[in-house]
Design an enzyme around this catalytic site. Structure first.
Site, PDB file in Angstrom:
ATOM      1  N   ARG A  40     -17.254 -21.892  43.512  1.00  0.00           N
ATOM      2  CA  ARG A  40     -17.355 -21.489  44.919  1.00  0.00           C
ATOM      3  C   ARG A  40     -18.816 -21.449  45.352  1.00  0.00           C
ATOM      4  O   ARG A  40     -19.158 -21.825  46.472  1.00  0.00           O
ATOM      5  CB  ARG A  40     -16.728 -20.113  45.133  1.00  0.00           C
ATOM      6  CG  ARG A  40     -15.207 -20.141  45.148  1.00  0.00           C
ATOM      7  CD  ARG A  40     -14.640 -18.734  45.073  1.00  0.00           C
ATOM      8  NE  ARG A  40     -15.080 -17.904  46.185  1.00  0.00           N
ATOM      9  CZ  ARG A  40     -15.136 -16.566  46.157  1.00  0.00           C
ATOM     10  NH1 ARG A  40     -14.795 -15.919  45.058  1.00  0.00           N
ATOM     11  NH2 ARG A  40     -15.546 -15.901  47.209  1.00  0.00           N
TER      12      ARG A  40
ATOM     13  N   ASP B 237     -11.688 -16.059  37.089  1.00  0.00           N
ATOM     14  CA  ASP B 237     -12.564 -15.720  38.209  1.00  0.00           C
ATOM     15  C   ASP B 237     -13.975 -16.215  37.953  1.00  0.00           C
ATOM     16  O   ASP B 237     -14.633 -16.755  38.841  1.00  0.00           O
ATOM     17  CB  ASP B 237     -12.588 -14.210  38.426  1.00  0.00           C
ATOM     18  CG  ASP B 237     -13.690 -13.815  39.396  1.00  0.00           C
ATOM     19  OD1 ASP B 237     -13.568 -14.161  40.572  1.00  0.00           O
ATOM     20  OD2 ASP B 237     -14.684 -13.208  38.957  1.00  0.00           O
TER      21      ASP B 237
ATOM     22  N   HIS C 154     -17.455  -0.290  44.343  1.00  0.00           N
ATOM     23  CA  HIS C 154     -17.911  -1.674  44.486  1.00  0.00           C
ATOM     24  C   HIS C 154     -18.414  -1.896  45.901  1.00  0.00           C
ATOM     25  O   HIS C 154     -17.775  -1.478  46.869  1.00  0.00           O
ATOM     26  CB  HIS C 154     -16.780  -2.656  44.191  1.00  0.00           C
ATOM     27  CG  HIS C 154     -17.215  -4.085  44.326  1.00  0.00           C
ATOM     28  ND1 HIS C 154     -17.816  -4.763  43.292  1.00  0.00           N
ATOM     29  CD2 HIS C 154     -17.184  -4.936  45.371  1.00  0.00           C
ATOM     30  CE1 HIS C 154     -18.122  -5.983  43.702  1.00  0.00           C
ATOM     31  NE2 HIS C 154     -17.746  -6.111  44.957  1.00  0.00           N
TER      32      HIS C 154
ATOM     33  N   SER D 143     -11.329 -12.083  43.734  1.00  0.00           N
ATOM     34  CA  SER D 143     -12.428 -12.060  42.767  1.00  0.00           C
ATOM     35  C   SER D 143     -12.862 -10.625  42.480  1.00  0.00           C
ATOM     36  O   SER D 143     -12.986 -10.209  41.325  1.00  0.00           O
ATOM     37  CB  SER D 143     -13.592 -12.882  43.330  1.00  0.00           C
ATOM     38  OG  SER D 143     -14.715 -12.782  42.495  1.00  0.00           O
TER      39      SER D 143
ATOM     40  N   LYS E 192     -11.460  -8.148  38.799  1.00  0.00           N
ATOM     41  CA  LYS E 192     -12.419  -7.543  37.872  1.00  0.00           C
ATOM     42  C   LYS E 192     -12.306  -6.026  37.859  1.00  0.00           C
ATOM     43  O   LYS E 192     -12.401  -5.382  36.813  1.00  0.00           O
ATOM     44  CB  LYS E 192     -13.844  -7.968  38.240  1.00  0.00           C
ATOM     45  CG  LYS E 192     -14.176  -9.369  37.749  1.00  0.00           C
ATOM     46  CD  LYS E 192     -15.528  -9.848  38.228  1.00  0.00           C
ATOM     47  CE  LYS E 192     -15.495 -10.156  39.713  1.00  0.00           C
ATOM     48  NZ  LYS E 192     -16.702 -10.832  40.197  1.00  0.00           N
TER      49      LYS E 192
END
Lengths: 434, 434
Positions: free
Chosen positions: B168, B161, B82, B183, B187
């Site tokens: 947000r 989320d 990520h 967040s 995931k």
């Protein structure tokens, strides 16, 4: 500038300019900015604060979002009084008729109970038939003819404040000095007044508990008022115990009537006269404080202030007879006493707990849809510093809800502290800010 | 505990306990807590922060709000990568097929463009027909059979989320380390992975611009991953210039294909191999870094990684032919060049401005409903530290919107700085956090 960037700027602690505040407030009022963006900005303001320029801009936006009264050239001074809220604070109900009798015009827009604190509108509505929802035209006529009219915020006075206020109430952003200042002052300025006296409460039953915070708030309010050409002073007064003996809507109306009949508690009368003297001296700078107080006392001793209250009640649809025969008012089904469990000097009262207890007994709303039980509430028989014998009754609780009564009795039994020797008692009027 | 009190507690800067966080998140997810209360809490968290326990609780609540994949006993390591987001970051598109060829299972759930930063899903969708909205069952099958499946967040993965993220995005509360951490990690944990490598960007094109903030974020992410028994490491990598030369959805797919064909930019390949080595070494702790990189290079030289990409594209409904004949892809109607206005060493690139410029050219969305123009974007021909002659082409801009192109050309002409002598260039891989 887009709403996102304004929120971001304040969240960093930067100063917003007048245009940014205006765009955001106007956008929220006209519905183009949603609740969730306003609540993010309110929280950023709550934590980061606002300087005096920002607070002035915010006040102006709220003011300009609605109607502003203009009484034109009246043959007398136009003034109002505002309290930041406490427990047992019924001063407006005494002060308005006294000032009216003395020639001052009082276009008073009051609020409802909030948090642990009672509201003048709720108290007035405990008088059967009393209507606080006059049109602005009816109210204006009443003020001009009778010198006083007692209403609540209408949809056309500071609608921006009204909308923002409801949001603050559910997002934990009430206790913010700039937000409180703009909210109070925009409504007061909209009344079209020339003078304003503020009763800024300090202590454990006030929204601002520390003297520092109360002073900061007082200065902020006075600064805004003077900035709008309104003669403004603030008295910081003690709220480490309830004001007077009565807490609860009808009980407070009753205590106000007793006060206007010459039989009010000392602290209630002292604050009433002190705030009244501020207004009278604004109207006439040559008047001495002693003379200002003497004139007020005369409206009590000659019965004219009570007569004025009866008249106003009648003109606003209320039943004045219940004020003349107060024993006819409905009683609660249940009552309980809380007695001192030891002898000693009363040195601490959990005033906020008392305010919340009043709500539980039925005197206030837990949620917006709750109906108030106007007969419920409590009396406190002792004051800070007083010598109390073990077993003496300190509080009497009244409610139509037997379970709530038991619950409150349990809770409040720890709300009082006694010591063997007398402790220092805070002065009732702490200081004046002007 | 009522929502009001939780908001108030965080606004004071106090630590929320697990139950408070759970009640609030669950209440928001099931709709009993409205947007405006959540946005007030988000702003309080944004300003006041959260400690590691609070962040772990928040992650857990988000994770438990939806489905969690369980691939059971697969004959290989299950991992993901990520990136915290930057400009020109197309690493996932190279890394996923390389890892798949080397036997790693990559159940990759990616995101869309956000702020100035592009998103893997948008890039994949520039391939005609490519479907990122597979059902979890289809995706699961793809991962198990082909070692890799590339989808977006579904409604059943971390719905809390998903709902909080959209809020947000419009309340200026994106750039918060605890909120970002929870967040991302909820995931990733929901993917059912055993290993995770994070590419935490730092510099003027990253969400966290300072190395300190990037390091704090990296540590927070690694802490959460390890807390869930996932082998987690983070590389902090430089984002003071775009990654590679291509910015824009199709341009980045094209550059990824070139990379898989052995013709990728050096920096793109270096980061791909470094992140890949982390995963391979997690899967096999005895493997040396050199060997891990060598194995990856072999998947390029023997064409197997590109073959894998073509297969995945075909299986997810995309047209692989366009990747084999990239010159057939539609071109934009307009192009413009930005040339160096002086000779010198390129010492500064306003990377974030380039990201936003890409959006203006059509490569991203200004509002959620915008349609992306997949052919638009830009190429940057020079890198930090490079000697550039006056008049040399530094940027080529492509768009179907002639006005936007002119506007961007004007804006970006001040986004580059040159000096007479070479300045220090930040290292591409700054440090590793584990």
């Amino acid at each position: 500038m887009i709403p996102y960037q304004i929120i971001e700027k304040k969240s960093r602690g930067d100063v917003l300019n007048d245009g940014e505040i205006r765009d955001f407030i106007n956008g929220y009022t006209d519905g183009s900015i949603p609740d969730y963006q306003m609540s993010a900005l309110l929280m950023a303001i709550f934590i980061r604060g606002m300087n005096t320029d920002e607070t002035l801009s915010l006040t102006r936006c709220m003011l300009e979002s609605g109607e502003r009264m203009d009484f034109g050239a009246l043959p007398g001074f136009i003034a109002d009084k505002h309290s930041t809220g406490g427990v047992g604070d019924k001063i407006s109900i005494l002060l308005a008729p006294i000032m009216a009798v003395l020639g001052v015009y009082i276009p008073m827009i009051s609020g409802r109970g909030l948090g642990h604190s009672g509201g003048t509108l709720d108290k007035l509505e405990s008088i059967p038939g009393f209507n606080v929802n006059l049109s602005l035209e009816e109210w204006r006529k009443l003020v001009m003819e009778e010198h006083v009219g007692l209403i609540g915020q209408t949809g056309t006075i500071c609608p921006a404040d009204k909308k923002i206020y409801s949001l603050r109430d559910v997002t934990a952003t009430v206790r913010s000095i700039p937000l409180i200042s703009a909210s109070i002052m925009s409504k007061k300025i909209a009344e079209g007044i020339q003078g304003l006296v503020l009763d800024v409460k300090t202590g454990n039953g006030a929204f601002m508990q520390s003297l520092d915070d109360s002073r900061t708030l007082a200065k902020s309010l006075v600064h805004i008022g003077n900035g709008y050409g309104i003669k403004t002073t603030a008295l910081i007064t003690d709220m480490n115990q309830p004001l007077g003996k009565a807490i609860g809507n009808w009980f407070e109306i009753r205590e106000s009537v007793l006060g206007l009949q010459g039989d009010g508690p000392e602290d209630v009368m002292e604050i009433t006269y002190a705030l009244g003297a501020e207004i009278l001296q604004m109207a006439n700078p040559d008047l001495s404080r002693e003379e200002a107080i003497k004139r007020q006392k005369k409206t009590i001793s000659d019965g004219s202030a009570f007569e004025k209250l009866l008249k106003i009640v009648a003109l606003q649809g209320g039943d004045p007879k219940v004020l003349e025969n107060m024993e006819t008012y409905p009683k609660t089904r249940y009552r309980e006493s809380i007695k001192a469990n030891q002898s000693g000097y009363l040195t601490h009262i959990d005033t906020m707990a008392m305010g919340f207890a009043g709500i539980q007994l039925g005197a206030g709303r837990r949620v917006i849809s709750d109906r108030i039980d106007y007969s419920s509430g409590m009396y406190i028989h002792k004051r800070l510093g007083e010598k109390v014998d073990a077993g003496a009754e300190v509080l009497t609780l009244y409610s139509n809800d037997e379970n709530a009564l038991k619950e409150v009795k349990k809770q409040l039994s720890t709300s009082l502290s006694f010591t063997d020797s007398p402790a220092a008692i805070p002065p009732l009027i702490v200081e004046k800010i002007q």
